[in-house]
Design a protein around this motif. Structure first.
Motif, short mmCIF file in Angstrom:
data_model
loop_
_atom_site.label_atom_id
_atom_site.label_comp_id
_atom_site.label_asym_id
_atom_site.label_seq_id
_atom_site.Cartn_x
_atom_site.Cartn_y
_atom_site.Cartn_z
N THR A 1 -2.63 2.80 -6.96
CA THR A 1 -2.06 2.05 -5.83
C THR A 1 -3.14 1.35 -5.02
N ILE A 2 -4.40 1.71 -5.25
CA ILE A 2 -5.51 1.07 -4.55
C ILE A 2 -6.15 -0.01 -5.40
N ARG A 3 -5.97 0.08 -6.71
CA ARG A 3 -6.50 -0.96 -7.60
C ARG A 3 -5.70 -2.25 -7.43
N PRO A 4 -6.25 -3.39 -7.84
CA PRO A 4 -5.52 -4.66 -7.71
C PRO A 4 -4.14 -4.59 -8.37
N HIS A 5 -3.11 -5.02 -7.63
CA HIS A 5 -1.76 -5.01 -8.18
C HIS A 5 -0.85 -5.89 -7.32
N TRP A 6 0.22 -6.36 -7.93
CA TRP A 6 1.27 -7.08 -7.21
C TRP A 6 2.31 -6.07 -6.72
N GLN A 7 2.58 -6.07 -5.42
CA GLN A 7 3.58 -5.19 -4.83
C GLN A 7 4.84 -6.00 -4.54
N VAL A 8 5.99 -5.52 -5.04
CA VAL A 8 7.26 -6.19 -4.81
C VAL A 8 7.89 -5.65 -3.52
N HIS A 9 8.28 -6.57 -2.63
CA HIS A 9 8.93 -6.23 -1.37
C HIS A 9 10.38 -6.71 -1.40
N PHE A 10 11.32 -5.81 -1.13
CA PHE A 10 12.72 -6.17 -0.99
C PHE A 10 13.08 -6.15 0.50
N THR A 11 13.68 -7.23 0.96
CA THR A 11 14.06 -7.33 2.36
C THR A 11 15.43 -6.70 2.57
N VAL A 12 15.50 -5.78 3.53
CA VAL A 12 16.73 -5.02 3.76
C VAL A 12 17.05 -5.01 5.26
N SER A 13 18.28 -4.65 5.57
CA SER A 13 18.70 -4.62 6.98
C SER A 13 18.34 -3.32 7.66
N ASP A 14 18.17 -2.22 6.90
CA ASP A 14 17.89 -0.92 7.50
C ASP A 14 16.84 -0.19 6.66
N VAL A 15 15.59 -0.31 7.08
CA VAL A 15 14.47 0.29 6.35
C VAL A 15 14.58 1.82 6.34
N SER A 16 14.93 2.40 7.47
CA SER A 16 15.00 3.87 7.57
C SER A 16 16.07 4.44 6.65
N ALA A 17 17.21 3.75 6.55
CA ALA A 17 18.28 4.21 5.67
C ALA A 17 17.82 4.18 4.22
N CYS A 18 17.08 3.16 3.83
CA CYS A 18 16.56 3.07 2.47
C CYS A 18 15.60 4.22 2.17
N ALA A 19 14.74 4.55 3.15
CA ALA A 19 13.79 5.65 2.97
C ALA A 19 14.52 6.98 2.80
N ARG A 20 15.55 7.21 3.61
CA ARG A 20 16.32 8.45 3.49
C ARG A 20 17.02 8.54 2.14
N ALA A 21 17.61 7.42 1.71
CA ALA A 21 18.30 7.40 0.42
C ALA A 21 17.33 7.66 -0.73
N ALA A 22 16.12 7.11 -0.62
CA ALA A 22 15.12 7.31 -1.67
C ALA A 22 14.78 8.80 -1.81
N GLU A 23 14.57 9.47 -0.71
CA GLU A 23 14.23 10.89 -0.75
C GLU A 23 15.40 11.73 -1.26
N GLN A 24 16.62 11.32 -0.94
CA GLN A 24 17.81 12.07 -1.35
C GLN A 24 18.13 11.89 -2.82
#
Length: 267
Positions: free
Chosen positions: A213-236
């Motif tokens: 994750t520290i080496r050169p790489h392209w990071q994909v960003h998805f734009t969402v309306s609720d970042v916290s909800a996405c984080a909770r869903a990911a962990e669940q």
């Protein structure tokens, strides 16, 4: 309207890469387990799924009925890394591959035909992986961006050096009508296409870092309306939260692919 659900694919207005050359036009994920991947991204990003004609190992993700990403469950079979990869629109896949190789990059796969177009998987001279696509786009480019707004950020050794490398391949900031605009803003190189911020390039990655994750790489960003909800869903649903930074959260899916969800705002 033409119908094709290959990768890149789906139900698509016939618009070619000539109209948005040099800009990101698709993102795809290699995974190990399609069912786990589908369940995870449905929970986190609300995606639905469409079978791809390339075979049972391939899926197209839909947001509001619009194809937004490709999933290929071939990481184990093809001994590929589990990762998100951005694809850039080009007018000639052969020319783009030649330019990459002339400038010290490498061609891992292709160009190969995926009617209605051609694709190649490449790496820049610092090792960051990306793809190119020549041919008909998945859907109208602006429709794709509205359905699941996405931009990509290159973490690399030297942002200016990388901007020159990619600029020479994709004709960024050239005299050609419709080319992408490049500016330096807020410590990053910022790429715009048709007024949209579609990519950012930032310095600081280390080529020899043991952490990928520290080496050169392209990071994909998805734009969402609720970042916290996405984080909770990911962990669940078997994923993990790697870092939180206000309006951005870096997530890892159950297979290990890393991506970012970013709060929806004007760019």
């Amino acid at each position: 309207m033409k119908h094709d659900s290959r990768i890149p694919g789906g139900t698509t207005d016939v618009v070619s890469t000539h109209s948005v050359f040099g800009a990101p036009c698709w993102v795809s994920l290699t995974s190990r387990d399609l069912k786990t991947t589908e369940d995870f991204y449905t929970a986190v990003l609300g995606w639905r799924w469409q079978t791809a004609k390339l075979g049972e190992k391939f899926r197209v993700a839909l947001a509001g009925g619009t194809p937004v990403a490709g999933i290929a469950g071939v990481a184990t079979m093809w001994q590929m890394a589990v990762a998100w990869t951005p694809y850039f629109a080009v007018q000639s896949a052969d020319d783009a591959v030649a330019r990459v190789q002339e400038r010290g990059g490498t061609a891992a796969v292709g160009p190969i035909s995926f009617p209605p177009g051609r694709a190649a998987l490449l790496a820049d001279r610092d090792g960051a992986t990306f793809g190119i696509w020549e041919g008909e786009l998945i859907s109208h480019w602006e429709k794709w961006r509205r359905a699941q707004p996405v931009f990509i950020r290159l973490h690399t050794r030297d942002a200016f050096d990388a901007a020159i490398f990619y600029g020479e391949i994709f004709d960024w900031a050239s005299s050609r009508p419709g080319c992408c605009e490049v500016r330096y803003e807020g410590g990053e190189v910022v790429l715009r296409s048709q007024g949209y911020v579609v990519a950012r390039i930032v310095s600081g990655a280390l080529e020899s870092a043991p952490d990928p994750t520290i080496r050169p790489h392209w990071q994909v960003h998805f734009t969402v309306s609720d970042v916290s909800a996405c984080a909770r869903a990911a962990e669940q649903h078997g994923g993990s939260v790697l870092s939180k930074g206000g309006e951005e959260v870096v997530l890892r899916d159950p297979d290990g692919a890393q991506f970012t969800v970013t709060a929806r705002r004007e760019r």
